[in-house]
Each structure stands twice: as structure tokens, then as C-alpha cells.
Design an enzyme around this catalytic site. Structure first.
Site, PDB file in Angstrom:
ATOM      1  N   ASN B 202       0.816  -1.230   0.000  1.00  0.00           N
ATOM      2  CA  ASN B 202       0.000   0.000   0.000  1.00  0.00           C
ATOM      3  C   ASN B 202       0.847   1.278   0.000  1.00  0.00           C
ATOM      4  OD1 ASN B 202       0.933   0.010   2.595  1.00  0.00           O
ATOM      5  ND2 ASN B 202      -1.063  -0.018   3.590  1.00  0.00           N
ATOM      6  N   LEU B 205       3.528   6.993  -3.987  1.00  0.00           N
ATOM      7  CA  LEU B 205       3.965   8.383  -4.183  1.00  0.00           C
ATOM      8  C   LEU B 205       2.865   9.003  -5.036  1.00  0.00           C
ATOM      9  CD1 LEU B 205       6.103  10.704  -4.393  1.00  0.00           C
ATOM     10  CD2 LEU B 205       7.076   9.468  -6.292  1.00  0.00           C
ATOM     11  N   GLU B 206       2.254  10.057  -4.533  1.00  0.00           N
ATOM     12  CA  GLU B 206       1.072  10.567  -5.218  1.00  0.00           C
ATOM     13  C   GLU B 206       1.181  12.064  -5.471  1.00  0.00           C
ATOM     14  OE1 GLU B 206      -2.777   8.225  -4.360  1.00  0.00           O
ATOM     15  OE2 GLU B 206      -3.106  10.162  -3.413  1.00  0.00           O
ATOM     16  N   ASN B 325       3.034   4.259  12.614  1.00  0.00           N
ATOM     17  CA  ASN B 325       3.334   2.987  13.305  1.00  0.00           C
ATOM     18  C   ASN B 325       4.483   3.243  14.268  1.00  0.00           C
ATOM     19  OD1 ASN B 325       1.528   1.552  11.741  1.00  0.00           O
ATOM     20  ND2 ASN B 325       3.066   0.477  10.539  1.00  0.00           N
ATOM     21  N   SER B 380      -7.476  12.114  -0.360  1.00  0.00           N
ATOM     22  CA  SER B 380      -6.673  12.149   0.862  1.00  0.00           C
ATOM     23  C   SER B 380      -7.108  13.401   1.617  1.00  0.00           C
ATOM     24  CB  SER B 380      -5.190  12.253   0.528  1.00  0.00           C
ATOM     25  OG  SER B 380      -4.741  11.061  -0.062  1.00  0.00           O
ATOM     26  N   HIS B 399      -5.516   6.881  10.335  1.00  0.00           N
ATOM     27  CA  HIS B 399      -4.326   6.976   9.482  1.00  0.00           C
ATOM     28  C   HIS B 399      -4.628   6.798   8.009  1.00  0.00           C
ATOM     29  CE1 HIS B 399      -4.350   2.672   8.983  1.00  0.00           C
ATOM     30  NE2 HIS B 399      -3.149   2.618   8.478  1.00  0.00           N
ATOM     31  N   GLY B 400      -5.810   6.322   7.677  1.00  0.00           N
ATOM     32  CA  GLY B 400      -6.107   6.127   6.260  1.00  0.00           C
ATOM     33  C   GLY B 400      -7.482   5.527   6.097  1.00  0.00           C
ATOM     34  N   GLY B 402      -8.221   2.272   5.552  1.00  0.00           N
ATOM     35  CA  GLY B 402      -8.376   0.967   6.212  1.00  0.00           C
ATOM     36  C   GLY B 402      -9.019  -0.023   5.256  1.00  0.00           C
ATOM     37  N   LYS B 475       3.132   3.393  -7.752  1.00  0.00           N
ATOM     38  CA  LYS B 475       3.108   2.307  -6.751  1.00  0.00           C
ATOM     39  C   LYS B 475       4.198   1.285  -7.062  1.00  0.00           C
ATOM     40  CE  LYS B 475      -0.583   0.911  -4.713  1.00  0.00           C
ATOM     41  NZ  LYS B 475      -0.814   1.671  -3.487  1.00  0.00           N
TER      42      LYS B 475
END
Lengths: 136, 476
Positions: B202, B205-206, B325, B380, B399-400, B402, B475
Site C-alpha cells: 500500500n 507516491l502521489e 506505526n 486524501s 491513518h487512512g 483501512g 506504486k
């Protein structure tokens, strides 16, 4: 026989065989199949693996984590495994080759073999199952 | 989730009352549909964490929580060392200091419209991504020790970025207390060629466009305006962190067995913070954090090089860098007293409210930027930490998105090429070395990130500042 089983975030790997050693080898094959199609990996070079653990389940995790380590540092993929277990000591060989992006269609890297769903057991028919979830 | 496992206390708060071996209660923050979609295992894991020695306040699950290893992903728990508190390798996870860094580019969307293919190709070529990829740096064990002690500060000393960048990274780009001697030869060996690589799974770079501003003053402080182009990097400590996780999970399992500590599941393996194993893990885990910070700093340098090649007028500066994390030593107010605690955040983002000294001076009156990654096809978000969050969740948020679907199910349902084609039709240019990997990461495999963010916003764990949509996604 090997298979993948579902887990919400990651992937479960399972090997089933007549002997404990073969179940470990099949689970290793299932691990390789998370990363790419092992049939595209030529068993050209052998890497020796040795591990020792507190119990047979932790030994499975150690075996898989040793393979993950060797794949990572050697930039290799594996497709054939020979395992020998005496007590709680394992010696094994993993056969494979260096990653070739032109031939190996990689899905994802594996970070670690986890202790989740970590089981090594023998059923009433004498078949061994070895499994765990891997973190990808 | 089976509703009998939790009691609804308010629209977005669900409780697991203290019972049995639990030392504190469990608190899950989620909307009704998010609770509905959560696995029963999340409740079990929240309960298990609540039973660990020295836990204070509560065992928390953020709105994006799902079944994890020992701790649920989205789990937050703080331990007091003076009350025999523990530290857990599973509570940090295998990808130590996985996190998000967002960069300003100083460009508006219209400026890159006709260059999108070129930028996508350049970033994909220039930033090593995927299994087996290596960075340009080859570091021996001794030089890696410098990385593990120096973090992003080390990377800047090597010419990867500027000192100014360090102000916008959690802990100033370098966490103190890292002890490379606690990191195994194998962990360092895995990292020798992996500095400055993105990884797979996952990680991404976006290139993103700001499409909505919700909080003008905070957005202004963070330097974000509508139509701005931002670049986000999601990755962690690579092979080094994974091996530290593997090494210490085993060591803690052995230590727990020897100490006669009964664990509900092996992944909960932990050690008292004051114990030899606990101290060694802390030294190693902090080394992992510095490795991740250095890695994201080198990746930033690569992004700068790539952008300068195509758009020399781009001015790539850091908005912020925060890990999700970790286990960090922080001060929190518990029962009216300031206490030094070790806060585990496993798939949860630190979300400091206003006034914290760790924040850059221009952000301090507003709070910490909380960077929430979406999926390839969705949005995002940039949120801001709040004062309320301190009491609600020890200053933590989601955090995202999920995951809501397993990888095996995702590959049965989607085909990577179709996923890439559909996303391109929606205006998201995908570059990936793995088509099967794309299917596993298909947007439909994730929860609705907007719903997750809505819960955080409504509760005030961290509130919305801006929404970004992806234009290019690289990705591994």
C-alpha cells in the site's frame, strides 16, 4: 498441497502434507506464490537455511522469516524447498534465482511472517498443516 | 461487528466495559456503518490490549480500525513505565514508522495539466519502487549506524534536502534515544541497498490537487490553497524495520514465556519498559524510526530532482511528515496530572493540538497537520490536531481508509489492468510495476476514507482542513 486463505488486511499461507517437513516446504511455496508465480522461477541456485526455536509453531515462523530475509538481501525468488527437521532444529535448502523484472511478474513484497493464525497441527488422518498470516 | 461486543455511548463512541483481566476500558470511535463493517476481532484485540500491564486511560480503536496483529490496526494504547508498563513490538508493527510526508510544489493544477504523463513517467523512472528495487546509495553496517542515529538530519548532511526541511518533520527529523547496537546484523543487511526506495503493497507516491478547504486559518498556516499541487509519500523503514519487528517479536515471545506472562495471543508479545528486552527494543525501534525519516528525506530529494527536470519553477517544500506505526514517549494529562507515557500508535496518527513545542512555530497556534492517505481512486485529507483530542484519544486520529476486503478477494474481483484503465478515465494516472498488486490495492478494497475522516472531524480527534484528490499515483 498449498493454498492462500483470506485475511482482512493481509494474506494467509497454508501448506498441507503427509509429513511435517513437506508441510513446511509447501507453506514456503505458498509464501513464494504471494510474491509471484513460482512456476516462473527457475531453481538454479540453493540457499541454505538453519533455524532453531522454542516450539514447532515458532519454528515455522522462523523458517518463513529466514526465507523472507534471504529473498530480500539476495534479491532472489524461490520455487523449490527441501526441509529436514530434528526436534526443534530445522535445516533446509531454498532453490531459486535472482529477480528478473522481465520474466517475474511480482505482485507484492512480504514484510514478515506473523504469529497470527500461526498453527502447526496433525489431523486424525495423519496430515500435517502448517500456516500463518504474512504481512505484505 | 456483533453489537453485543460493544455499547454505544454516543453517535460515534462505543465502549467495551472493564471486565475480567482488563485494566482499563476499551473505546472505539466509529460511525454506525463503520462499526457494522468492523470485524469482531477488533473488539477482542481492544480488550486484549486493555489487559496489558501498566496501560493507562483506555485501549482505543480509531475509526479506520481493522483486525491486526495483537493490536488492531488503528489501535492506540499508552503505558506508564512507573507502573510496570510494557512496550510491544506487535503494538508498533513490522513497518516501523510507516508514515506520510506531504510536500508543497508551489504549482497550481493548471500548470501541470498538459505535463501529467511526463511527470508520471519521470517519477516512476526516478523513484525506485517495487520488490527487488535498490537505491543509489549502498551503505555498509557502519554507515547505516549513522543513518539510524541521525534520521532525516543525517540525510540532509549527505546533501538530500535542507535544514529548513527538518522543522516540518515530527521530532525535528531525528528521534533521540536510538541505539543502533540494538539492531541486528540481519536488519542492517536488509537495508544496505534499500535507502531511498518506496517499497510495495500500500505504499505510494502521489501527486495530488487540493479540491476543498474546510478550515481557512489552518490551511493558510499550513500553506495550502485551492488548486495547489501537493505530493505525498507513503512508506516506512523498509527491510530494516521489518527485520527489527521480526527479531523482537520473537525475543519478546521468549521473554514473556520465561517470565510466565500469559498472553491472549502471541502477537501481543511485550516486555516491561524497564526490562533489558524492553530497553533494547526501544533503542532498535527508535533506530527504525530514524531509518524511515531518512528514507522519506531521500525520496523527497528524488522528487525534487524529478520535478526540477520537468518544471524548474517547482518549489518543493515540506508541509509535514508524520509516522503512523510508532511508540513515542510523550507527556499527557491523565486524571489531572501530567505523566510521561509510551504511546503505541499502530496504524494511527499522532494529532497534537495547539501549543505543543514539537510543532513548527507557524503551526503551533493551530495544531499538528494530520496526514490521511486515501486510496488510488479516492481522496486524501489533511486534518489538524485539536485540544479535545488530548482527552479523547491521547492526541491520536485515524491513518487512512483501512481495508475492508482481503487481498485474495480483491484479486478475484478485479484485474489490475482494468483498475488502471478505469482510474485513468477518472483522471488518475497510475504507474506501477505490478498489475496484480494494483488489483490488490483497488479503491473498492478499502473503506470510504471520507466516512473515516467524518468521524474524526465530528468527534474532534482531528478536524478537517483540506481535501486532496490524486492526479498521479506511483506504486511499487
Amino acid at each position: 498441497m498449498w493454498e492462500h486463505f483470506s485475511h482482512p488486511a493481509d494474506i494467509g499461507i497454508r501448506g498441507v502434507a503427509d509429513t511435517l517437513e513437506d508441510a513446511f516446504a509447501q507453506t514456503a511455496y505458498a509464501l513464494s506464490a504471494v510474491i509471484c508465480d513460482p512456476q516462473t522461477v527457475e531453481p538454479l541456485e540453493a540457499v541454505e537455511i538453519r533455524c532453531e526455536s522454542l516450539d514447532v509453531e515458532l519454528l515455522l515462523a522462523d523458517w518463513l522469516n529466514s526465507l523472507i530475509y534471504e529473498m530480500d538481501v539476495r534479491k532472489m525468488l524461490f520455487s523449490r524447498f527441501d526441509v529436514s527437521i530434528t526436534g526443534l532444529q530445522l535445516t533446509g535448502e531454498a532453490w531459486g534465482e535472482r529477480i528478473d523484472p522481465n520474466r517475474h511478474k511480482i505482485t507484492v513484497g512480504v514484510k514478515a511472517a506473523t504469529y497470527m493464525e500461526l498453527k502447526v497441527a496433525r489431523n486424525e488422518k495423519g496430515l500435517w498443516t502448517a500456516q500463518c498470516v504474512v504481512d505484505v | 461487528m456483533n453489537r453485543k461486543l460493544v455499547k454505544q455511548r454516543s453517535e460515534y463512541k462505543w465502549l467495551i466495559e472493564k471486565a475480567g483481566r482488563m485494566n482499563v476500558e476499551g473505546i472505539l470511535y466509529a460511525s454506525e456503518p463503520l462499526i457494522e463493517g468492523m470485524d469482531d476481532k477488533v473488539a477482542e484485540q481492544v480488550r486484549n490490549v486493555a489487559s496489558l500491564p501498566g496501560i493507562v486511560a483506555a485501549s482505543y480503536a480509531m475509526p479506520d480500525a481493522h483486525w491486526g496483529y495483537g493490536f488492531c490496526i488503528g489501535g492506540v494504547a499508552a503505558f506508564d513505565p512507573s507502573q510496570d508498563g510494557v512496550i510491544s513490538a506487535g503494538g508498533v508493527g513490522f513497518d516501523i514508522a510507516c508514515g506520510v510526508r506531504t510536500l508543497h510544489t508551489g504549482l497550481k493544477a493548471s500548470r501541470i495539466e498538459h505535463l501529467r504523463t511526463q511527470i508520471a513517467d519521470k517519477l516512476f523512472r526516478h523513484v525506485p519502487a517495487g520488490v527487488g528495487s535498490t537505491g543509489k546509495l549502498k551503505l555498509n553496517q557502519q554507515r547505516l549506524d549513522e543513518v539510524l542515529e541521525g534520521g532525516a538530519v543525517w540525510a540532509v548532511e549527505q546533501g538530500f534536502g535542507t535544514k529548513e526541511d527538518m522543522r516540518f518533520i515530527e521530532s525535528g527529523g531525528r528521534i533521540t534515544g536510538a541505539d543502533p547496537s540494538c539492531v541486528s546484523y540481519e536488519a542492517k543487511k536488509r537495508q544496505e541497498e534499500e535507502m531511498g526506495t518506496l517499497g510495495s503493497g500500500n505504499h505510494y507516491l502521489e501527486v495530488q490537487k487540493v479540491v476543498e478547504i474546510y478550515d481557512e486559518p489552518a490551511a493558510k498556516a499550513f500553506g495550502i490553497e485551492l488548486d495547489d499541487i501537493e505530493i505525498s509519500i507513503h512508506c516506512g523503514s523498509r527491510g530494516l524495520g521489518h527485520q527489527i519487528g521480526t527479531d523482537f517479536l520473537k525475543q519478546m515471545t521468549v521473554a514473556a514465556k520465561e517470565a510466565g506472562l500469559e498472553l491472549p495471543e502471541r502477537e501481543l508479545a511485550c516486555a516491561p519498559l524497564h526490562s533489558a528486552v524492553g530497553k533494547r527494543y526501544l533503542g532498535a525501534m527508535r533506530s527504525g524510526i530514524n531509518c524511515a525519516l531518512a528514507n522519506r528525506q531521500i525520496l523527497t530529494h528524488l522528487v525534487r530532482e524529478a520535478m526540477a527536470d520537468i518544471l524548474p519553477q517547482a518549489n518543493v517544500r515540506l508541509l509535514y511528515d508524520v509516522s503512523h506505526n510508532t511508540c513515542q514517549e510523550e507527556e499527557h494529562e491523565i486524571g489531572g496530572k501530567r505523566r510521561k507515557l509510551f504511546v503505541h500508535r499502530k496504524g494511527a496518527t499522532r494529532a497534537f493540538g495547539p501549543g505543543r513545542a514539537d510543532l513548527p512555530v507557524e503551526y503551533r497556534p493551530f495544531g499538528q497537520p494530520v496526514l490521511i492517505g486515501g486510496t488510488m481512486g479516492t481522496s486524501s485529507y489533511i486534518l489538524v490536531g485539536t485540544e479535545r483530542g488530548e482527552k479523547l484519544s491521547l492526541s491520536s486520529s485515524c491513518h487512512g481508509a483501512g481495508r475492508q476486503m482481503s487481498r485474495t478477494a480483491a484479486t478475484k474481483k478485479w484485474n489490475g489492468k482494468d483498475v488502471a484503465r478505469k482510474l485513468e478515465q477518472q483522471g488518475v494516472f497510475i504507474r506501477s510495476s505490478s498489475m496484480r498488486g494494483l488489483a490488490e490495492e483497488a479503491p473498492g478494497a478499502y473503506k470510504d476514507v471520507s466516512e473515516v475522516v467524518e468521524v474524526s472531524h465530528q468527534l474532534g480527534l482531528a478536524t478537517r482542513v483540506a481535501k486532496l484528490v490524486p492526479l498521479i499515483c506511483v506504486k511499487g
